[in-house]
Design an enzyme around this catalytic site. Sequence first.
Site, PDB file in Angstrom:
ATOM      1  N   ASP A   1     -78.449 -12.817  63.942  1.00 15.92           N
ATOM      2  CA  ASP A   1     -78.716 -13.789  62.800  1.00 15.92           C
ATOM      3  C   ASP A   1     -79.500 -13.337  61.523  1.00 15.92           C
ATOM      4  O   ASP A   1     -79.879 -12.233  61.609  1.00 15.92           O
ATOM      5  CB  ASP A   1     -80.141 -14.757  63.423  1.00 15.92           C
ATOM      6  CG  ASP A   1     -80.315 -16.095  62.474  1.00 15.92           C
ATOM      7  OD1 ASP A   1     -79.365 -17.060  62.911  1.00 15.92           O
ATOM      8  OD2 ASP A   1     -80.983 -16.142  61.951  1.00 15.92           O
TER       9      ASP A   1
ATOM     10  N   HIS B   1     -80.103 -22.763  64.580  1.00 10.70           N
ATOM     11  CA  HIS B   1     -79.463 -21.139  64.510  1.00 10.70           C
ATOM     12  C   HIS B   1     -79.021 -21.134  65.786  1.00 10.70           C
ATOM     13  O   HIS B   1     -77.905 -20.233  66.296  1.00 10.70           O
ATOM     14  CB  HIS B   1     -80.596 -20.381  64.455  1.00 10.70           C
ATOM     15  CG  HIS B   1     -81.131 -20.379  62.975  1.00 10.70           C
ATOM     16  ND1 HIS B   1     -80.879 -19.277  61.900  1.00 10.70           N
ATOM     17  CD2 HIS B   1     -81.829 -21.296  62.253  1.00 10.70           C
ATOM     18  CE1 HIS B   1     -81.559 -19.549  60.957  1.00 10.70           C
ATOM     19  NE2 HIS B   1     -82.108 -20.838  61.016  1.00 10.70           N
TER      20      HIS B   1
HETATM   21  O1  LIG Z   1     -81.660 -34.900  68.188  1.00  9.32           O
HETATM   22  C1  LIG Z   1     -81.058 -33.884  67.840  1.00  9.32           C
HETATM   23  C2  LIG Z   1     -81.250 -33.102  66.626  1.00  9.32           C
HETATM   24  C3  LIG Z   1     -80.474 -32.230  66.319  1.00  9.32           C
HETATM   25  N1  LIG Z   1     -79.409 -31.844  67.262  1.00  9.32           N
HETATM   26  C4  LIG Z   1     -78.395 -30.845  66.867  1.00  9.32           C
HETATM   27  O2  LIG Z   1     -78.968 -29.636  66.483  1.00  9.32           O
HETATM   28  C5  LIG Z   1     -78.439 -28.956  65.317  1.00  9.32           C
HETATM   29  C6  LIG Z   1     -79.337 -29.234  64.258  1.00  9.32           C
HETATM   30  O3  LIG Z   1     -78.578 -28.148  63.272  1.00  9.32           O
HETATM   31  P1  LIG Z   1     -78.602 -28.424  61.650  1.00  9.32           P
HETATM   32  O4  LIG Z   1     -77.985 -29.872  61.384  1.00  9.32           O
HETATM   33  O5  LIG Z   1     -78.011 -27.582  60.999  1.00  9.32           O
HETATM   34  O6  LIG Z   1     -80.219 -28.917  61.303  1.00  9.32           O
HETATM   35  P2  LIG Z   1     -81.542 -28.125  61.505  1.00  9.32           P
HETATM   36  O7  LIG Z   1     -81.976 -28.256  62.904  1.00  9.32           O
HETATM   37  O8  LIG Z   1     -82.481 -28.504  60.360  1.00  9.32           O
HETATM   38  O9  LIG Z   1     -81.120 -26.603  61.240  1.00  9.32           O
HETATM   39  C7  LIG Z   1     -81.779 -25.401  60.550  1.00  9.32           C
HETATM   40  O10 LIG Z   1     -80.502 -24.430  60.568  1.00  9.32           O
HETATM   41  C8  LIG Z   1     -79.515 -24.845  59.642  1.00  9.32           C
HETATM   42  C9  LIG Z   1     -78.442 -23.653  59.715  1.00  9.32           C
HETATM   43  O11 LIG Z   1     -78.732 -22.380  59.235  1.00  9.32           O
HETATM   44  C10 LIG Z   1     -79.726 -25.239  58.221  1.00  9.32           C
HETATM   45  O12 LIG Z   1     -78.757 -25.541  57.635  1.00  9.32           O
HETATM   46  C11 LIG Z   1     -80.871 -26.126  58.144  1.00  9.32           C
HETATM   47  O13 LIG Z   1     -81.243 -26.282  56.902  1.00  9.32           O
HETATM   48  C12 LIG Z   1     -82.241 -25.692  59.098  1.00  9.32           C
HETATM   49  O14 LIG Z   1     -83.211 -26.544  58.836  1.00  9.32           O
HETATM   50  C13 LIG Z   1     -77.016 -29.721  65.317  1.00  9.32           C
HETATM   51  O15 LIG Z   1     -76.246 -29.227  66.065  1.00  9.32           O
HETATM   52  C14 LIG Z   1     -77.333 -30.896  65.772  1.00  9.32           C
HETATM   53  O16 LIG Z   1     -76.024 -31.675  66.340  1.00  9.32           O
HETATM   54  C15 LIG Z   1     -78.993 -32.774  68.299  1.00  9.32           C
HETATM   55  O17 LIG Z   1     -77.739 -32.640  68.732  1.00  9.32           O
HETATM   56  N2  LIG Z   1     -79.955 -33.643  68.619  1.00  9.32           N
END
Ligand SMILES: O=c1ccn([C@@H]2O[C@H](COP(=O)(O)OP(=O)(O)O[C@H]3O[C@H](CO)[C@@H](O)[C@H](O)[C@H]3O)[C@@H](O)[C@H]2O)c(=O)[nH]1
Length: 416
Positions: free
Chosen positions: A132, A35
């Site tokens: 949000d 988020h």
């Molecule tokens: O080691 C890591 C792990 C994550 N990321 C970044 O963190 C973000 C992660 O976002 P996402 O891929 O959407 O996964 P989640 O962290 O699981 O996000 C939550 O939020 C999203 C947006 O609402 C939803 O679609 C997902 O299901 C929910 O779990 C992205 O920008 C990634 O590039 C990194 O850079 N490095």
Amino acid sequence: MTHTPDILKPHKMAVSGKPLTGPHLVLIPSAGMGHLTPFSRLAASLSDLCHVTMVSILPTVSSAESSHLSDFFSSYPDVHSFKFELPPFDSSAYPNADPFFLRFEGINQSAPDLMTRLLTKSSKPVSALIIDITLSTSMVPLAKSFGIPCYILFTASAAMLSFCAYFPTYYDSNSGPIGDIQINGLRMVPVATIPQALHNPKLIFTPLFIQNGKNLSKADGILVNTCESLEKDTLVALRDAHVQPGFPPVVAVGPLLPVNIPAISGASEVSPWLDMQPEKSVVYVSFGSRAAMPKEQIRELGLGLEASGCQFLWVVKTTVVDSHDNTELEELLGEGFLERVKDRGLVVKGWVEQEELLQHKAVGSFVSHCGWNSVTEAALHGVRMLAWPRLGDQRINAGISSNIYTNYTLVNNKNC
Ligand SMILES: O=c1ccn([C@@H]2O[C@H](COP(=O)(O)OP(=O)(O)O[C@H]3O[C@H](CO)[C@@H](O)[C@H](O)[C@H]3O)[C@@H](O)[C@H]2O)c(=O)[nH]1
């Protein structure tokens, strides 16, 4: 036709390029990197157009959020920081609840206090809020009561937005267990695709999800981190109010472009290792910032990667909150695994700079949980995905990513 809310239309600029006049937008993200990341990206791009404040709700749940916030505000001094210390939240009524869901509830309960502070302590009068979705239960009615326009930045897909908007109607008219859901004017969502938590009304997540969905229609507009070419039919159905009568304007603002901030300190061996791999040879395996995997499944996945014969970069995550993850890799993966794969596989725990490595020439494909940010980042860099949706909106997103790349989807009933 795309409708741009007045508040987002360009304003008079100073010679420096910074806004001379114009609104003061206050962005309020909730919890989790999934988020916070799109909120930072939107704040950075809006700061060229108007006065922007982003609220940091402290303490953060994860250490990744805390590092991101301090790096972001030092890299983008034009985005004003407004810190809000969240009072302790009594979670005893929700044993074993997901810490991020508890945080959503905690912020909603403290929203009147947050709003009062914002209105009394902001350096400039607040023209509009961009919040949000998880905060719409409290913030949409509060903003209305103060006469402040309130927009929602929906951080997931338009397909998930249509599901959120329609689910309360389905829920209120359904007396039995949840089944397949036909969204008005759009697709049928099979029962196996529906976020698992929604099958249990007693979870902290469920009533909040329903109330947030009801409040979508009361917002002044919804910004979605998607684009017309990715989800045109869904955007049209939402705008034409087929999904929900009286739906507010929906603006596709994505994919929101990455911010330029120093790397969060994490797995530093990744870049040098990738530099040594042949072009498009590496399968990148990662399930986002909060999807934990049980130990047995981690071992199975390891055996699968070993048997595949592929080069791989695998980010292992065992706990929902990063700072709780203390297990050693050797213990997790089983004796001898790291030694057996050392010539073609790198396994790391902790943060990696995903946006950067998706652009690396050695990365050829991505085994992903299909968090929406991951889907949009992979699409932006043309990296093919193998979908392994884990929870929440991820099965819905996997359906969209399969339209982009015609890929495969792994299904795991226990975790979805
Ligand atoms: O080691 C890591 C792990 C994550 N990321 C970044 O963190 C973000 C992660 O976002 P996402 O891929 O959407 O996964 P989640 O962290 O699981 O996000 C939550 O939020 C999203 C947006 O609402 C939803 O679609 C997902 O299901 C929910 O779990 C992205 O920008 C990634 O590039 C990194 O850079 N490095």
